[in-house]
Design an enzyme around this catalytic site. Sequence first.
Site, PDB file in Angstrom:
ATOM      1  N   THR A   1       0.808  -1.225   0.000  1.00 27.39           N
ATOM      2  CA  THR A   1       0.000   0.000   0.000  1.00 27.39           C
ATOM      3  C   THR A   1       0.837   1.268   0.000  1.00 27.39           C
ATOM      4  O   THR A   1       0.347   2.342  -0.370  1.00 27.39           O
ATOM      5  CB  THR A   1      -0.932   0.040   1.229  1.00 27.39           C
ATOM      6  OG1 THR A   1      -0.139   0.090   2.430  1.00 27.39           O
ATOM      7  CG2 THR A   1      -1.830  -1.189   1.270  1.00 27.39           C
TER       8      THR A   1
ATOM      9  N   CYS B   1       2.325   3.151   9.521  1.00 26.51           N
ATOM     10  CA  CYS B   1       1.359   3.279  10.614  1.00 26.51           C
ATOM     11  C   CYS B   1       2.026   3.133  11.978  1.00 26.51           C
ATOM     12  O   CYS B   1       3.177   2.709  12.093  1.00 26.51           O
ATOM     13  CB  CYS B   1       0.288   2.177  10.502  1.00 26.51           C
ATOM     14  SG  CYS B   1      -0.587   2.079   8.942  1.00 26.51           S
TER      15      CYS B   1
ATOM     16  N   CYS C   1      -2.504   0.664  14.957  1.00 27.79           N
ATOM     17  CA  CYS C   1      -3.446   1.058  13.902  1.00 27.79           C
ATOM     18  C   CYS C   1      -4.486  -0.038  13.664  1.00 27.79           C
ATOM     19  O   CYS C   1      -4.170  -1.230  13.626  1.00 27.79           O
ATOM     20  CB  CYS C   1      -2.693   1.359  12.607  1.00 27.79           C
ATOM     21  SG  CYS C   1      -3.757   1.995  11.295  1.00 27.79           S
TER      22      CYS C   1
ATOM     23  N   ARG D   1       3.981   6.835   2.893  1.00 27.90           N
ATOM     24  CA  ARG D   1       3.174   7.998   3.269  1.00 27.90           C
ATOM     25  C   ARG D   1       2.406   7.698   4.557  1.00 27.90           C
ATOM     26  O   ARG D   1       2.082   6.541   4.850  1.00 27.90           O
ATOM     27  CB  ARG D   1       2.198   8.360   2.153  1.00 27.90           C
ATOM     28  CG  ARG D   1       1.200   7.287   1.797  1.00 27.90           C
ATOM     29  CD  ARG D   1       0.377   7.708   0.581  1.00 27.90           C
ATOM     30  NE  ARG D   1      -0.652   6.743   0.241  1.00 27.90           N
ATOM     31  CZ  ARG D   1      -0.460   5.660  -0.498  1.00 27.90           C
ATOM     32  NH1 ARG D   1       0.748   5.393  -0.958  1.00 27.90           N
ATOM     33  NH2 ARG D   1      -1.463   4.843  -0.774  1.00 27.90           N
TER      34      ARG D   1
ATOM     35  N   CYS E   1      -0.399   7.158   7.403  1.00 31.87           N
ATOM     36  CA  CYS E   1      -1.749   6.589   7.411  1.00 31.87           C
ATOM     37  C   CYS E   1      -2.777   7.649   7.815  1.00 31.87           C
ATOM     38  O   CYS E   1      -2.535   8.463   8.709  1.00 31.87           O
ATOM     39  CB  CYS E   1      -1.788   5.417   8.385  1.00 31.87           C
ATOM     40  SG  CYS E   1      -3.419   4.682   8.617  1.00 31.87           S
TER      41      CYS E   1
ATOM     42  N   CYS F   1      -4.482   6.176  11.616  1.00 34.37           N
ATOM     43  CA  CYS F   1      -3.832   6.243  12.936  1.00 34.37           C
ATOM     44  C   CYS F   1      -2.992   7.498  13.129  1.00 34.37           C
ATOM     45  O   CYS F   1      -2.472   7.731  14.218  1.00 34.37           O
ATOM     46  CB  CYS F   1      -2.969   5.001  13.161  1.00 34.37           C
ATOM     47  SG  CYS F   1      -1.506   4.886  12.079  1.00 34.37           S
TER      48      CYS F   1
END
Length: 354
Positions: A31, A35, A39, A64, A66, A69
């Site tokens: 993805t 996190c 999370c 990048r 999340c 969270c």
Amino acid sequence: MTMPTEQDMILAVAKRNSLFDGVFYYGVITTGIFCQPSCSTKQAHPDHLRFFPDIESAMTMGFRPCKRCYPAGNDPRHQEVINLARHIEKHAEEKITLESLSKVVKLSPSRLQKAFKDTFGISPKHYQDALRMKKFKQDLKQGSQVTTAIHASGFSSDSRIYGETLRQIGMTPKTYQKGGIGEEIHYACRSTHFGVLLMAATEKGVCCVQFGDDQGQLIQQLHEEFPSADLKKSPAQDSIELDHWLEALDQHINHNAPRPNIPLDIRGTAFQMTVWQFLTHIREGETMTYKDLAEKIGKPNAVRAVGTACGKNRIGVLIPCHRVLRSDGGLGGYRWGLERKQTLLNNEKQESNL
């Protein structure tokens, strides 16, 4: 702060243990998001997890934050910067300036730069370069030639990609040519099924992984490799996570654990680094010929040079030159002995068939 063991981190993520929030962060390679351990997002397969000691490390690798969270915090001011990071992600292949970004969040360029660095630890430019580097590696893994991947990822020239590679994961060739002058290198040894394993690292990452039959001989080789560097035996409490990395690599070699995602301090010529970078994208259980490798990097006539570059690789297993064979299927050469090369290939083939 030293991170927990990889197994403890995997368990913390599986249990969404909030006690580990801030102790480490994890990214999911499928993805591109990182996190907090607590999370509530959908659980990812452990093989798809990458662990980081801080937000800066995750961002530098192109992950990048999340939206669920908020690893950078849930402050409204942070949310603006997070939205800016996502804007950079969408336009990573384009030319982006502080002036153009300032119009997105309605801040002056100087305030924007400060807010971004205060939140993530890196500048917007470095984050964009990390995203470009991530795409470059993905394109290589999918079979693109190096020159094609360079321009597809948004880098304007070969020199930019090699410069960025050095900034992220390596010392300059000039420093290496001077014997590591001014460098502090920590090392540690461990006994494995493949003999004695020596791992050495600078503050940027692992610069040497060697196998042998005698610890003293391996340490002497390290001194010869970096005669001007300050070599120190790694204490467990040292800030460099060398002992943790050594344990992770040992688990990978001896117990079929996933190959650890360890930062590397690669050094060599531009051609050597191109070969070594590509090698990291050959998956476990797969092999490639020297000829195929030369063609993949866009240098079909450089088969002999590719073989030489593989032979000069100083970071065993983590840069898997053992997965390159002769055109007739023969093992070819291996710096650490053909018996080790064959054993590594057999183990990986067996593991990939499970």
